[in-house]
Design a protein around this motif. Structure first.
Motif, PDB file in Angstrom:
ATOM      1  N   GLN A 159       0.831  -1.197   0.000  1.00  0.00           N
ATOM      2  CA  GLN A 159       0.000   0.000   0.000  1.00  0.00           C
ATOM      3  C   GLN A 159       0.867   1.249   0.000  1.00  0.00           C
ATOM      4  O   GLN A 159       1.865   1.338   0.717  1.00  0.00           O
ATOM      5  CB  GLN A 159      -0.922   0.006   1.219  1.00  0.00           C
ATOM      6  N   ILE A 160       0.464   2.229  -0.796  1.00  0.00           N
ATOM      7  CA  ILE A 160       1.169   3.502  -0.861  1.00  0.00           C
ATOM      8  C   ILE A 160       0.500   4.481   0.102  1.00  0.00           C
ATOM      9  O   ILE A 160      -0.682   4.786  -0.021  1.00  0.00           O
ATOM     10  CB  ILE A 160       1.151   4.071  -2.289  1.00  0.00           C
ATOM     11  N   GLY A 161       1.259   4.955   1.066  1.00  0.00           N
ATOM     12  CA  GLY A 161       0.722   5.917   2.022  1.00  0.00           C
ATOM     13  C   GLY A 161      -0.153   5.266   3.081  1.00  0.00           C
ATOM     14  O   GLY A 161      -0.330   4.049   3.128  1.00  0.00           O
ATOM     15  N   ASP A 162      -0.732   6.111   3.938  1.00  0.00           N
ATOM     16  CA  ASP A 162      -1.523   5.636   5.068  1.00  0.00           C
ATOM     17  C   ASP A 162      -3.017   5.906   4.919  1.00  0.00           C
ATOM     18  O   ASP A 162      -3.792   5.569   5.809  1.00  0.00           O
ATOM     19  CB  ASP A 162      -1.051   6.323   6.357  1.00  0.00           C
ATOM     20  N   VAL A 163      -3.430   6.525   3.821  1.00  0.00           N
ATOM     21  CA  VAL A 163      -4.833   6.906   3.661  1.00  0.00           C
ATOM     22  C   VAL A 163      -5.566   5.901   2.774  1.00  0.00           C
ATOM     23  O   VAL A 163      -5.098   5.552   1.687  1.00  0.00           O
ATOM     24  CB  VAL A 163      -4.960   8.324   3.062  1.00  0.00           C
ATOM     25  N   VAL A 164      -6.722   5.429   3.261  1.00  0.00           N
ATOM     26  CA  VAL A 164      -7.612   4.589   2.463  1.00  0.00           C
ATOM     27  C   VAL A 164      -8.949   5.315   2.343  1.00  0.00           C
ATOM     28  O   VAL A 164      -9.313   6.127   3.194  1.00  0.00           O
ATOM     29  CB  VAL A 164      -7.807   3.198   3.104  1.00  0.00           C
ATOM     30  N   ASP A 165      -9.667   5.046   1.257  1.00  0.00           N
ATOM     31  CA  ASP A 165     -10.999   5.615   1.063  1.00  0.00           C
ATOM     32  C   ASP A 165     -12.029   4.565   1.439  1.00  0.00           C
ATOM     33  O   ASP A 165     -12.012   3.454   0.898  1.00  0.00           O
ATOM     34  CB  ASP A 165     -11.194   6.059  -0.384  1.00  0.00           C
ATOM     35  N   VAL A 166     -12.936   4.924   2.336  1.00  0.00           N
ATOM     36  CA  VAL A 166     -13.864   3.949   2.898  1.00  0.00           C
ATOM     37  C   VAL A 166     -15.313   4.378   2.629  1.00  0.00           C
ATOM     38  O   VAL A 166     -15.701   5.517   2.918  1.00  0.00           O
ATOM     39  CB  VAL A 166     -13.651   3.787   4.416  1.00  0.00           C
ATOM     40  N   THR A 167     -16.089   3.438   2.075  1.00  0.00           N
ATOM     41  CA  THR A 167     -17.531   3.613   1.908  1.00  0.00           C
ATOM     42  C   THR A 167     -18.236   2.688   2.894  1.00  0.00           C
ATOM     43  O   THR A 167     -17.928   1.494   2.947  1.00  0.00           O
ATOM     44  CB  THR A 167     -17.969   3.289   0.469  1.00  0.00           C
ATOM     45  N   LEU A 168     -19.133   3.229   3.678  1.00  0.00           N
ATOM     46  CA  LEU A 168     -19.855   2.459   4.698  1.00  0.00           C
ATOM     47  C   LEU A 168     -21.359   2.606   4.511  1.00  0.00           C
ATOM     48  O   LEU A 168     -21.844   3.690   4.164  1.00  0.00           O
ATOM     49  CB  LEU A 168     -19.523   2.963   6.106  1.00  0.00           C
TER      50      LEU A 168
END
Length: 257
Positions: free
Chosen positions: A73-82
Motif C-alpha cells: 500500500q502507498i501511504g496511510d490513507v484509504v478511502d472507505v464507503t460504509l
C-alpha cells in the motif's frame, strides 16, 4: 519570493535512500541517476518508474471481520464507503410501514497511520416478523474500526431515506422511492385490498446489484445495501427484514507488472 518544496535527494550515483530516511509514502530522488523512490507500508523502499506502477485496489466487505493492509500500500490513507443495516418493515400507530434505509458515507478518506489491520463491523438489517402488530426493527451500525461509523435505519430518528407509502386501495398502483437515495430505486407495489408498503432504497455500488427478494406475491424488494424492508398486513401479516450493510475499502498499491 514563493517557498519551494524539494524532495529528499542525493547526487551520488547508485545511492538508494535507507528506510530510516523516509516516512511511509514519502518520496526521495537520486538526481544523478534520475530515479525516484518511495517508502511502502511494509517499511521497504521501492523504486518508482523502473517497471513499477501504482494501481487502485479495493475490497468489498459484507460480513464482520478484519481488513488486512497490503504490504505494498502507498501511504496511510484509504478511502472507505460504509452503509449501515436497513430497518425492517413493521406496524405502528395503525399504519403498515416500510423500513427506513441506513445512513451511509461514500469514499471518506481515513488515515490509518501504521495500522496493519482494522476490525470491521457490518450492520445487519432489522429482523423480519409475521406478528400482526410487530413494530419495525432497527438496522445495525457499521464501523471501520474506531475511525468511521454510520448508523442503521432507525424506527424513531428517521436516519437514512424515507420508505414508501402504504395504501389499501383495490385499484391504485403506487410507486415509492426513498427521498435521499441517488443510487437506487425502492421497490414498486401494486395492491389488491391488502395494505402494503415498500422499504426505502439503499446504496448501490460499482458491483453486482443487490436487492431484497419479492414478497407478498406482488411487491419487489428495495434495492441497495442498507435498504429498508417492505410490509403487508390484512388478516395476517409479513414484515420483511432490512438489507445488511457493507464496507468498501479502496487504496493505492505499488506493483511490478
Amino acid at each position: 519570493m514563493s517557498d519551494r518544496i524539494q524532495l529528499k535527494r542525493s547526487d551520488v550515483p547508485g545511492r538508494v535512500p535507507a528506510a530510516a530516511d523516509l516516512l511511509v509514502g514519502e518520496l526521495a530522488v537520486n538526481t544523478a541517476d534520475g530515479k525516484l523512490f518511495i517508502k511502502l507500508a511494509n517499511g521497504s523502499v521501492m523504486e518508482l518508474g523502473g517497471g513499477v506502477v501504482a494501481i487502485r485496489k479495493s475490497q468489498l466487505i459484507t460480513s464482520s471481520g478484519t481488513w488486512l493492509r497490503s504490504p505494498n500500500q502507498i501511504g496511510d490513507v484509504v478511502d472507505v464507503t460504509l452503509v449501515g443495516g436497513g430497518c425492517s418493515g413493521g406496524y405502528s400507530g395503525g399504519n403498515v410501514l416500510g423500513g427506513w434505509s441506513a445512513q451511509f458515507a461514500v469514499e471518506a478518506p481515513v488515515d490509518i497511520g501504521a495500522a496493519t489491520s482494522v476490525t470491521c463491523t457490518v450492520g445487519t438489517g432489522g429482523a423480519s416478523a409475521t406478528g400482526l402488530n410487530t413494530a419495525p426493527s432497527p438496522g445495525g451500525t457499521t464501523s471501520f474500526g474506531a475511525y468511521l461509523s454510520v448508523l442503521g435505519g432507525s424506527t424513531t430518528s428517521l436516519i437514512g431515506a424515507a420508505p414508501g407509502g402504504f395504501t389499501t386501495s383495490t385499484t391504485a398502483a403506487a410507486t415509492a422511492q426513498g427521498t435521499d437515495t441517488n443510487y437506487a430505486l425502492a421497490g414498486r407495489l401494486t395492491v389488491s385490498g391488502t395494505a402494503r408498503a415498500t422499504g426505502a432504497a439503499g446504496l448501490m455500488l460499482r458491483t453486482a446489484p443487490i436487492q431484497l427478494a419479492a414478497f407478498a406475491g406482488v411487491m419487489t424488494g428495495a434495492q441497495g445495501y442498507g435498504a429498508g424492508g417492505g410490509a403487508w398486513r390484512d388478516a395476517s401479516a409479513g414484515y420483511q427484514e432490512g438489507q445488511n450493510g457493507m464496507i468498501l475499502v479502496e487504496w493505492w498499491e505499488a506493483v511490478t507488472p
